[in-house]
Design an enzyme around this catalytic site. Sequence first.
Site, PDB file in Angstrom:
ATOM      1  CG  HIS A 141      -2.506   1.107   1.027  1.00 47.61           C
ATOM      2  ND1 HIS A 141      -1.797   1.961   1.561  1.00 47.61           N
ATOM      3  CD2 HIS A 141      -2.887   0.848   1.092  1.00 47.61           C
ATOM      4  CE1 HIS A 141      -3.467   2.921   1.009  1.00 47.61           C
ATOM      5  NE2 HIS A 141      -4.221   1.769   0.742  1.00 47.61           N
ATOM      6  CD  GLU A 184      -7.708  -2.713  -3.778  1.00 46.77           C
ATOM      7  OE1 GLU A 184      -8.915  -2.984  -4.195  1.00 46.77           O
ATOM      8  OE2 GLU A 184      -7.970  -1.524  -4.124  1.00 46.77           O
TER       9      GLU A 184
HETATM   10  N1  COA Z   1       4.476  -7.807  -4.829  1.00 46.43           N
HETATM   11  C1  COA Z   1       5.570  -7.678  -5.515  1.00 46.43           C
HETATM   12  N2  COA Z   1       6.591  -6.254  -5.019  1.00 46.43           N
HETATM   13  C2  COA Z   1       6.173  -5.537  -4.266  1.00 46.43           C
HETATM   14  C3  COA Z   1       4.426  -5.561  -4.276  1.00 46.43           C
HETATM   15  C4  COA Z   1       3.886  -6.537  -4.193  1.00 46.43           C
HETATM   16  N3  COA Z   1       2.353  -6.452  -4.141  1.00 46.43           N
HETATM   17  N4  COA Z   1       4.606  -4.708  -3.722  1.00 46.43           N
HETATM   18  C5  COA Z   1       5.365  -3.809  -3.384  1.00 46.43           C
HETATM   19  N5  COA Z   1       6.730  -4.900  -4.269  1.00 46.43           N
HETATM   20  C6  COA Z   1       8.032  -4.537  -4.241  1.00 46.43           C
HETATM   21  C7  COA Z   1       8.244  -3.339  -5.241  1.00 46.43           C
HETATM   22  O1  COA Z   1       8.580  -3.948  -6.807  1.00 46.43           O
HETATM   23  C8  COA Z   1       9.611  -2.760  -5.816  1.00 46.43           C
HETATM   24  O2  COA Z   1      10.539  -3.303  -5.363  1.00 46.43           O
HETATM   25  P1  COA Z   1      11.717  -2.567  -6.304  1.00 46.43           P
HETATM   26  O3  COA Z   1      12.123  -1.534  -4.871  1.00 46.43           O
HETATM   27  O4  COA Z   1      12.362  -3.774  -6.083  1.00 46.43           O
HETATM   28  O5  COA Z   1      11.358  -2.237  -7.496  1.00 46.43           O
HETATM   29  C9  COA Z   1       9.157  -2.288  -4.046  1.00 46.43           C
HETATM   30  O6  COA Z   1       8.034  -3.074  -3.003  1.00 46.43           O
HETATM   31  C10 COA Z   1       8.373  -0.672  -3.577  1.00 46.43           C
HETATM   32  O7  COA Z   1       7.531  -0.732  -4.313  1.00 46.43           O
HETATM   33  P2  COA Z   1       6.822   0.588  -4.806  1.00 46.43           P
HETATM   34  O8  COA Z   1       5.684   0.174  -5.880  1.00 46.43           O
HETATM   35  O9  COA Z   1       7.176   1.569  -5.231  1.00 46.43           O
HETATM   36  O10 COA Z   1       6.024   0.365  -3.091  1.00 46.43           O
HETATM   37  P3  COA Z   1       4.575   1.347  -2.973  1.00 46.43           P
HETATM   38  O11 COA Z   1       4.795   0.669  -1.212  1.00 46.43           O
HETATM   39  O12 COA Z   1       4.899   3.458  -3.058  1.00 46.43           O
HETATM   40  O13 COA Z   1       3.627   0.414  -4.494  1.00 46.43           O
HETATM   41  C11 COA Z   1       1.685  -0.662  -4.428  1.00 46.43           C
HETATM   42  C12 COA Z   1       2.222   0.248  -3.571  1.00 46.43           C
HETATM   43  C13 COA Z   1      -0.140  -0.674  -4.397  1.00 46.43           C
HETATM   44  C14 COA Z   1       1.400   0.268  -5.889  1.00 46.43           C
HETATM   45  C15 COA Z   1       2.265  -1.945  -4.007  1.00 46.43           C
HETATM   46  O14 COA Z   1       2.550  -2.878  -3.323  1.00 46.43           O
HETATM   47  C16 COA Z   1       1.484  -2.911  -5.381  1.00 46.43           C
HETATM   48  O15 COA Z   1       2.324  -2.777  -6.734  1.00 46.43           O
HETATM   49  N6  COA Z   1       1.091  -3.732  -4.917  1.00 46.43           N
HETATM   50  C17 COA Z   1       0.709  -4.820  -5.959  1.00 46.43           C
HETATM   51  C18 COA Z   1      -0.438  -4.302  -6.640  1.00 46.43           C
HETATM   52  C19 COA Z   1      -2.034  -4.251  -6.217  1.00 46.43           C
HETATM   53  O16 COA Z   1      -2.277  -5.084  -4.568  1.00 46.43           O
HETATM   54  N7  COA Z   1      -2.683  -3.697  -6.097  1.00 46.43           N
HETATM   55  C20 COA Z   1      -3.895  -3.350  -5.977  1.00 46.43           C
HETATM   56  C21 COA Z   1      -5.262  -4.739  -5.366  1.00 46.43           C
HETATM   57  S1  COA Z   1      -4.602  -5.328  -6.791  1.00 46.43           S
END
Ligand code: COA
Length: 360
Positions: free
Chosen positions: A246, A299
């Site tokens: 998140h 989600e």
């Molecule tokens: N699965 C795998 N890796 C994940 C992850 C997940 N669910 N969530 C974060 N990471 C990893 C990223 O790959 C990134 O790694 P990197 O630095 O090696 O590239 C790191 O953690 C940070 O990710 P980032 O996108 O910058 O973190 P955030 O806290 O800003 O992102 C989300 C929040 C929701 C965008 C992210 O956690 C995500 O993409 N989740 C999966 C998609 C999701 O659940 N979406 C909603 C429901 S389908």
Amino acid sequence: MSEFRPGLEGVVAFETEIAEPDREGGALRYRGVDIEDLVGHVTYEKVWGLLVDESLEPGMPEPEPYEPKSLSGNAPSDLQAETARLSSEWSLGKLVDIDDEQARDDLARLSAQMMSIVATSAAVHDGRRPAPDDVVEQGDTAAEKFLLRWRGEADPDHVKAIDTYWICTAEHGLNASTFTARITASTGADAGAAMSSAVGALSGPLHGGAPARVLPMLDEVARVGDPAAYVKDLLARRGRIMGFGHRVYRAEDPRSRILKRTAKELGSPRYEVAEALEGAALAALREYKPNYVIATNVEFYSAVVLDVAEVPPELTPAMFATARVAGWSAHILEEKRTGRLIRPSARYVGPSARSIASVG
Ligand code: COA
């Protein structure tokens, strides 16, 4: 001029008395009341009252008799178009020209009607005839009326699933659609314009469409039968596990906790595989990113709870919009009361002064 932040991350754009996620504590409070104290105690329409009026009573009103003009069955776009149309159909006054009481009443009428629009559009999507008003009136709560309009019946488990989902997702601070609603409201436009622009922002897959991606993942894990191998393989390919992580929470998402409990109570057929995948995913993510908290987000179990209510994945963005009418209404009203035209700046990084001839 302040520093540029892509995505406005961390930029404080407003002060609000409605709600803002508590990053570290993993709690979500609406006007100070923990959502744990709302789910199962009051219905969604009372939560609407808490968010908008800071009082459970009278809450969101009953929908008015409704004649949709032309619905395609594509619920988010039907909702956006029909909500915008209500502005002229009901001759809604511009927020800048009406008092707070009138604005609140316009938002209440719109909220109830937006629920009817989504239920009617969902019936069209299913190839059914939406139930007439006399059938809908037999329902006591907003969730019952919603299901009656959509399907002509309201299974109590489906009602509980939808009411819980709606309460958990009614409001979540300054997300993209709420920001959009406030921007439109800040121009003095009418409440229908502010609500319909919020629906447009929510229709994007990065905001409202996420649960649709969780169910196929659960099906795949059920087919393969080895959640640990599934997540290991996904992370090795640098894929993202849907429903985890998140932007704001650095602790367990409190909404996820409630939705998980609800999925179990309602005997979801996907609960067992979801819990097995969750355990495997959390363990693998801890190892994958030891210094970054990646917990279950809203989600993941939203998908499971909406599945109990037999909401097809493609209708989940519209379900999210029906939940958010409360948060949007509260923010539009707050913007009207306290706001000022929103007009940020951009730093110009284009070409320097040049002649028209140089453009070619
Ligand atoms: N699965 C795998 N890796 C994940 C992850 C997940 N669910 N969530 C974060 N990471 C990893 C990223 O790959 C990134 O790694 P990197 O630095 O090696 O590239 C790191 O953690 C940070 O990710 P980032 O996108 O910058 O973190 P955030 O806290 O800003 O992102 C989300 C929040 C929701 C965008 C992210 O956690 C995500 O993409 N989740 C999966 C998609 C999701 O659940 N979406 C909603 C429901 S389908």
